[in-house]
Design an enzyme around this catalytic site. Structure first.
Site, PDB file in Angstrom:
ATOM      1  N   THR A  14       0.809  -1.225   0.000  1.00 54.57           N
ATOM      2  CA  THR A  14       0.000   0.000   0.000  1.00 54.57           C
ATOM      3  C   THR A  14       0.838   1.268   0.000  1.00 54.57           C
ATOM      4  O   THR A  14       0.486   2.256  -0.647  1.00 54.57           O
ATOM      5  CB  THR A  14      -0.917   0.001   1.249  1.00 54.57           C
ATOM      6  OG1 THR A  14      -1.797  -1.108   1.129  1.00 54.57           O
ATOM      7  CG2 THR A  14      -1.728   1.265   1.360  1.00 54.57           C
ATOM      8  N   ASP A  58       1.921  -6.960  -4.493  1.00 52.48           N
ATOM      9  CA  ASP A  58       1.074  -6.909  -3.311  1.00 52.48           C
ATOM     10  C   ASP A  58       1.621  -8.023  -2.419  1.00 52.48           C
ATOM     11  O   ASP A  58       1.952  -9.104  -2.917  1.00 52.48           O
ATOM     12  CB  ASP A  58      -0.376  -7.214  -3.724  1.00 52.48           C
ATOM     13  CG  ASP A  58      -1.338  -7.078  -2.561  1.00 52.48           C
ATOM     14  OD1 ASP A  58      -2.195  -6.179  -2.623  1.00 52.48           O
ATOM     15  OD2 ASP A  58      -1.247  -7.872  -1.601  1.00 52.48           O
ATOM     16  N   SER A  59       1.740  -7.789  -1.136  1.00 48.44           N
ATOM     17  CA  SER A  59       2.433  -8.780  -0.312  1.00 48.44           C
ATOM     18  C   SER A  59       1.642 -10.090  -0.183  1.00 48.44           C
ATOM     19  O   SER A  59       2.165 -11.071   0.330  1.00 48.44           O
ATOM     20  CB  SER A  59       2.796  -8.217   1.051  1.00 48.44           C
ATOM     21  OG  SER A  59       1.698  -8.202   1.914  1.00 48.44           O
ATOM     22  N   SER A  60       0.407 -10.118  -0.674  1.00 50.73           N
ATOM     23  CA  SER A  60      -0.326 -11.393  -0.716  1.00 50.73           C
ATOM     24  C   SER A  60       0.344 -12.357  -1.682  1.00 50.73           C
ATOM     25  O   SER A  60       0.102 -13.557  -1.639  1.00 50.73           O
ATOM     26  CB  SER A  60      -1.766 -11.171  -1.176  1.00 50.73           C
ATOM     27  OG  SER A  60      -2.323 -10.096  -0.505  1.00 50.73           O
ATOM     28  N   THR A  90       1.667  -4.744   4.233  1.00 48.90           N
ATOM     29  CA  THR A  90       1.482  -5.143   5.631  1.00 48.90           C
ATOM     30  C   THR A  90       0.914  -6.551   5.774  1.00 48.90           C
ATOM     31  O   THR A  90       1.123  -7.201   6.796  1.00 48.90           O
ATOM     32  CB  THR A  90       0.544  -4.150   6.361  1.00 48.90           C
ATOM     33  OG1 THR A  90      -0.686  -4.095   5.644  1.00 48.90           O
ATOM     34  CG2 THR A  90       1.163  -2.790   6.468  1.00 48.90           C
ATOM     35  N   ASP A  91       0.191  -7.025   4.735  1.00 54.19           N
ATOM     36  CA  ASP A  91      -0.531  -8.294   4.881  1.00 54.19           C
ATOM     37  C   ASP A  91       0.375  -9.458   5.299  1.00 54.19           C
ATOM     38  O   ASP A  91       0.004 -10.265   6.147  1.00 54.19           O
ATOM     39  CB  ASP A  91      -1.265  -8.652   3.580  1.00 54.19           C
ATOM     40  CG  ASP A  91      -2.453  -7.732   3.334  1.00 54.19           C
ATOM     41  OD1 ASP A  91      -2.838  -7.012   4.277  1.00 54.19           O
ATOM     42  OD2 ASP A  91      -2.986  -7.733   2.210  1.00 54.19           O
ATOM     43  N   THR A 279      -0.331 -22.010  20.167  1.00 54.34           N
ATOM     44  CA  THR A 279      -1.675 -21.671  20.650  1.00 54.34           C
ATOM     45  C   THR A 279      -2.406 -20.717  19.698  1.00 54.34           C
ATOM     46  O   THR A 279      -1.786 -19.882  19.038  1.00 54.34           O
ATOM     47  CB  THR A 279      -1.628 -21.039  22.059  1.00 54.34           C
ATOM     48  OG1 THR A 279      -2.941 -20.630  22.429  1.00 54.34           O
ATOM     49  CG2 THR A 279      -0.695 -19.840  22.137  1.00 54.34           C
ATOM     50  N   GLN A 280      -3.725 -20.872  19.670  1.00 52.86           N
ATOM     51  CA  GLN A 280      -4.560 -19.947  18.889  1.00 52.86           C
ATOM     52  C   GLN A 280      -4.698 -18.603  19.595  1.00 52.86           C
ATOM     53  O   GLN A 280      -5.121 -17.620  18.986  1.00 52.86           O
ATOM     54  CB  GLN A 280      -5.964 -20.534  18.716  1.00 52.86           C
ATOM     55  CG  GLN A 280      -6.009 -21.796  17.910  1.00 52.86           C
ATOM     56  CD  GLN A 280      -7.412 -22.397  17.842  1.00 52.86           C
ATOM     57  OE1 GLN A 280      -8.390 -21.751  18.189  1.00 52.86           O
ATOM     58  NE2 GLN A 280      -7.497 -23.629  17.391  1.00 52.86           N
ATOM     59  N   CYS A 281      -4.355 -18.575  20.889  1.00 50.75           N
ATOM     60  CA  CYS A 281      -4.472 -17.315  21.642  1.00 50.75           C
ATOM     61  C   CYS A 281      -3.456 -16.313  21.102  1.00 50.75           C
ATOM     62  O   CYS A 281      -2.405 -16.695  20.604  1.00 50.75           O
ATOM     63  CB  CYS A 281      -4.184 -17.541  23.119  1.00 50.75           C
ATOM     64  SG  CYS A 281      -5.418 -18.566  23.910  1.00 50.75           S
TER      65      CYS A 281
END
Ligand code: ASP
Length: 344
Positions: A14, A58-60, A90-91, A279-281
């Protein structure tokens, strides 16, 4: 800053995008326009050379080939510059910063990733401040003349983070990144305040930079969800060619306690797959000894990813799978804090 030289690398994202007047979609534009947008760069007392990827992306669209190109670019310019600033979307910035941290062994110079949520040409852009702070940090030296932050880091919205501790956590807010398990390395207010005790300095300076370009992306992420079935788990853990499974579990590393779950995971381990538990946390660490469901996973041969982010765990697996063919060495290194990516 006199006699200091920085290489500013533009990869896309971006920060260097422009709005298409017809579709209003954001599209990458020529790097030279970034310099036109930020005349302030000319005021820096240091030399700033620029390099643009071609094409910019694009960083994707970031992949392992992109990481290899970036690492080699830094290697080829390593002796010429005091620091590197990487403009990146940033992605996937946290993935790229994590990957660079593993690929650049014995790094003794700053590699500062930055980008923005709004294109640099827009009135309210966050890009200018991010870019200017990043250059200042990349050029900063301590009283001993050594770089202030000889690490791969991300500079965003007044904060400097260790790259392999970050996650993009907000798609709209200017403060897009968080480092939940590690303190910030610096904060840019009136002055840039460095938290030196949290910055990783080499134990011995003067080692040669080693760039690792062998990456193996044969990794599958399995996010545990309530209601997951044996069939789903089995399908995901038996994908042909997959060498490692990144298991994203609940809380401190817990998964369903049913025998079917442990059986499928044990089978995967017996079939030569590495299973790494994170962990997903967003904050905190895996501790497989805290609950019986965790202990069962430990017994099945699952390795703890401690307080690693998903991004750092993915990059570390790609890196270690590329370095070693035997699981013993991979597992040994997964448990080591190699680049400050996990807490000891
Ligand atoms: N899609 C963009 C990218 O990651 C978003 C950004 O730069 O913030 O390249």
């Amino acid at each position: 800053m006199k006699n200091t030289s920085i290489l500013l690398i533009y990869t896309g994202g971006t920060i260097g995008m422009k709005q298409d007047p017809e579709t209003f979609a954001l599209r990458p534009f020529d790097f030279s326009q970034i310099l036109e947008e930020v005349p302030e760069l000319r005021k820096f007392g240091c030399t700033i050379d620029t390099y643009s990827f071609n094409p910019v992306i694009d960083s994707s669209d970031v992949d392992t080939a992109f990481w290899v190109n970036l690492a080699l670019l830094i290697k080829n310019n390593y002796t010429k510059y005091d620091g590197f600033v990487v403009l990146h979307g940033t992605d996937t910035m946290s993935f790229s910063a994590s990957a660079m941290s593993f690929m650049l062994e014995n790094l003794e110079k700053p590699v500062v990733f930055t980008g923005s949520q709004l294109p640099i040409g827009m009135l309210r852009t966050d890009g200018k401040e991010n870019l200017i702070s990043s250059i200042e940090i990349a050029a900063a030296k301590g009283a001993d003349g050594r770089p202030m932050v000889p690490e791969v880091c991300i500079c965003f919205e007044s904060y400097l983070y260790r790259g392999n501790r970050t996650t993009k956590y907000n798609a709209e807010n200017f403060r897009a990144f968080r480092s939940a398990n590690y303190p910030v390395l610096a904060e840019a207010g009136i002055h840039i305040k460095y938290n030196k005790s949290f910055i990783r300095y080499p134990q011995v300076w003067g080692k040669e930079l080693i760039v690792h370009t062998n990456l193996d992306p044969s990794v599958v992420i399995v996010k545990v969800i309530p209601g997951m079935t044996r069939e789903t788990l089995k399908a995901l853990t038996t994908i042909p060619g997959c060498r490692a499974i990144l298991l994203e579990t609940y809380g401190s590393g817990n998964a369903p306690s049913g025998e079917w779950f442990t059986d499928v995971i044990r089978e995967a381990v017996e079939n030569g797959k590495i299973v790494l538990n994170i962990t997903q946390c967003h904050a905190g660490s895996v501790d497989m000894k805290a609950y019986s469901t965790g202990i069962t996973l430990l017994k099945a041969g699952v390795v703890s990813g401690a307080d690693s982010t998903t991004e750092a765990a993915v990059a570390k697996l790609f890196f270690l799978l590329g370095q070693y063919s035997d699981n013993k060495s991979i597992i040994e290194n997964l448990q080591k804090n190699m680049r400050g990516e996990i807490s000891e």
